[in-house]
Design a protein around this motif. Structure first.
Motif, PDB file in Angstrom:
ATOM      1  N   GLU A 223       4.147 -83.926   0.552  1.00 57.10           N
ATOM      2  CA  GLU A 223       3.565 -84.389   1.826  1.00 57.10           C
ATOM      3  C   GLU A 223       4.227 -83.694   3.011  1.00 57.10           C
ATOM      4  N   ALA A 224       5.481 -83.369   2.838  1.00 53.51           N
ATOM      5  CA  ALA A 224       6.193 -82.658   3.916  1.00 53.51           C
ATOM      6  C   ALA A 224       5.565 -81.268   4.116  1.00 53.51           C
ATOM      7  N   LEU A 225       5.219 -80.599   3.016  1.00 55.32           N
ATOM      8  CA  LEU A 225       4.590 -79.271   3.138  1.00 55.32           C
ATOM      9  C   LEU A 225       3.227 -79.396   3.813  1.00 55.32           C
ATOM     10  N   LYS A 226       2.519 -80.480   3.483  1.00 54.55           N
ATOM     11  CA  LYS A 226       1.206 -80.719   4.096  1.00 54.55           C
ATOM     12  C   LYS A 226       1.376 -80.998   5.600  1.00 54.55           C
ATOM     13  N   TRP A 227       2.377 -81.766   5.941  1.00 52.37           N
ATOM     14  CA  TRP A 227       2.645 -82.086   7.358  1.00 52.37           C
ATOM     15  C   TRP A 227       2.984 -80.815   8.121  1.00 52.37           C
ATOM     16  N   LEU A 228       3.773 -79.962   7.464  1.00 55.13           N
ATOM     17  CA  LEU A 228       4.129 -78.675   8.094  1.00 55.13           C
ATOM     18  C   LEU A 228       2.849 -77.888   8.398  1.00 55.13           C
ATOM     19  N   GLU A 229       1.986 -77.791   7.382  1.00 56.84           N
ATOM     20  CA  GLU A 229       0.764 -76.997   7.546  1.00 56.84           C
ATOM     21  C   GLU A 229      -0.166 -77.617   8.601  1.00 56.84           C
ATOM     22  N   GLU A 230      -0.340 -78.924   8.527  1.00 60.77           N
ATOM     23  CA  GLU A 230      -1.357 -79.570   9.378  1.00 60.77           C
ATOM     24  C   GLU A 230      -0.877 -79.895  10.783  1.00 60.77           C
ATOM     25  N   LYS A 231       0.413 -80.158  10.933  1.00 61.72           N
ATOM     26  CA  LYS A 231       0.920 -80.565  12.256  1.00 61.72           C
ATOM     27  C   LYS A 231       1.696 -79.458  12.967  1.00 61.72           C
ATOM     28  N   MET A 232       2.506 -78.746  12.214  1.00 72.70           N
ATOM     29  CA  MET A 232       3.366 -77.758  12.892  1.00 72.70           C
ATOM     30  C   MET A 232       2.627 -76.463  13.230  1.00 72.70           C
ATOM     31  N   ILE A 233       1.839 -75.959  12.279  1.00 75.94           N
ATOM     32  CA  ILE A 233       1.204 -74.644  12.500  1.00 75.94           C
ATOM     33  C   ILE A 233       0.253 -74.648  13.710  1.00 75.94           C
ATOM     34  N   PRO A 234      -0.523 -75.725  13.930  1.00 79.81           N
ATOM     35  CA  PRO A 234      -1.387 -75.683  15.119  1.00 79.81           C
ATOM     36  C   PRO A 234      -0.595 -75.529  16.414  1.00 79.81           C
ATOM     37  N   TYR A 235       0.602 -76.104  16.476  1.00 80.11           N
ATOM     38  CA  TYR A 235       1.402 -75.978  17.708  1.00 80.11           C
ATOM     39  C   TYR A 235       2.212 -74.688  17.712  1.00 80.11           C
ATOM     40  N   TYR A 236       2.589 -74.254  16.515  1.00 77.15           N
ATOM     41  CA  TYR A 236       3.379 -73.023  16.385  1.00 77.15           C
ATOM     42  C   TYR A 236       2.553 -72.002  15.591  1.00 77.15           C
ATOM     43  N   PRO A 237       1.599 -71.334  16.233  1.00 78.91           N
ATOM     44  CA  PRO A 237       0.719 -70.433  15.473  1.00 78.91           C
ATOM     45  C   PRO A 237       1.508 -69.300  14.812  1.00 78.91           C
ATOM     46  N   LEU A 238       1.043 -68.970  13.597  1.00 75.98           N
ATOM     47  CA  LEU A 238       1.731 -67.922  12.827  1.00 75.98           C
ATOM     48  C   LEU A 238       1.277 -66.548  13.300  1.00 75.98           C
ATOM     49  N   GLY A 239       2.084 -65.557  13.025  1.00 73.77           N
ATOM     50  CA  GLY A 239       1.686 -64.183  13.330  1.00 73.77           C
ATOM     51  C   GLY A 239       2.815 -63.385  13.944  1.00 73.77           C
ATOM     52  N   GLU A 240       2.498 -62.138  14.241  1.00 75.21           N
ATOM     53  CA  GLU A 240       3.483 -61.251  14.868  1.00 75.21           C
ATOM     54  C   GLU A 240       3.298 -61.337  16.379  1.00 75.21           C
ATOM     55  N   TYR A 241       4.354 -61.683  17.073  1.00 77.36           N
ATOM     56  CA  TYR A 241       4.285 -61.836  18.531  1.00 77.36           C
ATOM     57  C   TYR A 241       4.684 -60.563  19.246  1.00 77.36           C
ATOM     58  N   LYS A 242       5.409 -59.716  18.573  1.00 81.89           N
ATOM     59  CA  LYS A 242       5.776 -58.434  19.161  1.00 81.89           C
ATOM     60  C   LYS A 242       6.076 -57.459  18.022  1.00 81.89           C
ATOM     61  N   THR A 243       5.537 -56.271  18.146  1.00 83.57           N
ATOM     62  CA  THR A 243       5.840 -55.237  17.147  1.00 83.57           C
ATOM     63  C   THR A 243       6.170 -53.952  17.901  1.00 83.57           C
ATOM     64  N   PRO A 244       6.994 -53.078  17.324  1.00 89.61           N
ATOM     65  CA  PRO A 244       7.284 -51.822  17.996  1.00 89.61           C
ATOM     66  C   PRO A 244       6.023 -50.984  18.117  1.00 89.61           C
ATOM     67  N   ALA A 245       5.987 -50.128  19.146  1.00 85.11           N
ATOM     68  CA  ALA A 245       4.806 -49.290  19.369  1.00 85.11           C
ATOM     69  C   ALA A 245       4.481 -48.498  18.104  1.00 85.11           C
ATOM     70  N   GLU A 246       5.528 -47.986  17.487  1.00 84.72           N
ATOM     71  CA  GLU A 246       5.325 -47.205  16.260  1.00 84.72           C
ATOM     72  C   GLU A 246       5.667 -48.109  15.074  1.00 84.72           C
ATOM     73  N   GLU A 247       4.722 -48.364  14.206  1.00 90.42           N
ATOM     74  CA  GLU A 247       4.933 -49.281  13.091  1.00 90.42           C
ATOM     75  C   GLU A 247       5.944 -48.728  12.090  1.00 90.42           C
ATOM     76  N   VAL A 248       6.726 -49.631  11.482  1.00 91.16           N
ATOM     77  CA  VAL A 248       7.579 -49.196  10.373  1.00 91.16           C
ATOM     78  C   VAL A 248       6.769 -49.306   9.090  1.00 91.16           C
ATOM     79  N   GLN A 249       7.052 -48.456   8.166  1.00 90.45           N
ATOM     80  CA  GLN A 249       6.367 -48.525   6.881  1.00 90.45           C
ATOM     81  C   GLN A 249       7.179 -49.412   5.957  1.00 90.45           C
ATOM     82  N   ILE A 250       6.555 -50.466   5.426  1.00 92.76           N
ATOM     83  CA  ILE A 250       7.310 -51.285   4.471  1.00 92.76           C
ATOM     84  C   ILE A 250       6.573 -51.385   3.146  1.00 92.76           C
TER      85      ILE A 250
END
Ligand SMILES: Cc1ncc(C[n+]2csc(CCOP(=O)(O)OP(=O)(O)O)c2C)c(N)n1
Ligand code: SF4
Length: 250
Positions: A223-250
């Motif tokens: 239930e904690a994982l569900k709460w994280l997904e349903e409550k936290m992610i909407p307020y803390y959207p996932l993704g990259e907020y800043k990336t270098p101009a030139e991408e690193v290859q990983i």
């Protein structure tokens, strides 16, 4: 038989002390896997925080320091400047990084220190009994907000990636989550990318990792994982907020 799952070399044999369902252990393992895969076992140097994850120095089989409350980015700065060829990272909770050590965090980012902060956002001060953290959600009950966090009385939750993105010194900022296997793999990619950007010398890097604290949230692990997904992610959207101009290859 082909081995498909092994313990990373960068992890010691000690069993984690975390509560059942706590995602600190998953985050530790991801760090160890990335260190193994990048083959930087000899060069990686971590800084432990205060909080539940203070004992990370027992679990990662690499050089580790321990910094006093919130001071990990300052300690990391010193180490990286003296030993610039090291991969230097801090591992910090939200109480440690976003409250007690906000000054260290913001100024390390502003200066463009070539370190990585792994920022574990579990929305509470866990080790000290589940008090409100800067990242506690509005309405979330904690031991210091028993009726739920209130905007007027307690202020609004802090979004760390968004706060650091305008600073010119920050080079890579991402928010990931550990609530399911797909997102755990994405979290690993972000940690690797942050390490690669650091080693390339582009500037300050941070990965915010949304994590569960079943004990202080008062929820069973699933239930904690569900709460994280349903409550936290909407307020803390996932993704990259800043990336270098030139991408690193990983
Ligand atoms: C009574 C008391 N106040 C303050 C501290 C300092 N302190 C140590 S751990 C901690 C909480 C850390 O919380 P966080 O950084 O969110 O990490 P978590 O435990 O959630 O992983 C604090 C405030 C303390 N140990 N005891
Ligand atoms: S109190 Fe929370 S963060 Fe700390 S070990 Fe237990 S579940 Fe994890």
């Amino acid at each position: 038989m082909k081995k498909i799952f092994t313990r990373p070399e960068a992890l010691t044999d000690l069993p984690f002390h975390y509560c059942p369902g706590c995602t600190h252990g998953i985050a530790h393992r991801l760090v160890a896997e990335v260190i193994d895969e990048m083959d930087i076992y000899e060069r990686a140097l971590g800084i432990a925080p205060v909080g539940c994850s203070v004992f990370i120095y027992n679990y990662l089989d690499i050089d580790m320091y321990q910094a006093a409350h919130g001071r990990a980015p300052a300690v990391g700065t010193g180490i990286k400047r003296v030993l610039p060829d090291r991969l230097v990272f801090t591992y910090q909770g939200d109480g440690d990084a976003a409250a007690i050590g906000t000054g260290e965090l913001v100024h390390a980012a502003a200066r463009g220190e070539k370190i990585t902060v792994l920022f574990i956002n579990n929305a509470v001060y866990a080790m000290t009994g589940g008090q409100m953290a800067p990242t506690t959600l509005l309405g979330q009950k904690t031991t210091t907000t028993p009726y739920g966090r209130d905007k007027d009385a307690n202020g609004l939750p802090v979004k760390v990636c968004e706060m650091l993105a305008p600073l010119d010194g920050s080079a890579y900022l991402a928010r990931v989550s550990l609530h399911n296997p797909k997102h755990i793999m994405m979290a690993k990619k972000a940690i690797r990318k942050a390490f690669e950007v650091q080693m390339r010398g582009d500037g300050f890097t941070l990965v915010e990792i949304l994590s569960s604290c079943p004990t202080n949230w008062g929820l069973p692990p699933l239930e904690a994982l569900k709460w994280l997904e349903e409550k936290m992610i909407p307020y803390y959207p996932l993704g990259e907020y800043k990336t270098p101009a030139e991408e690193v290859q990983i």
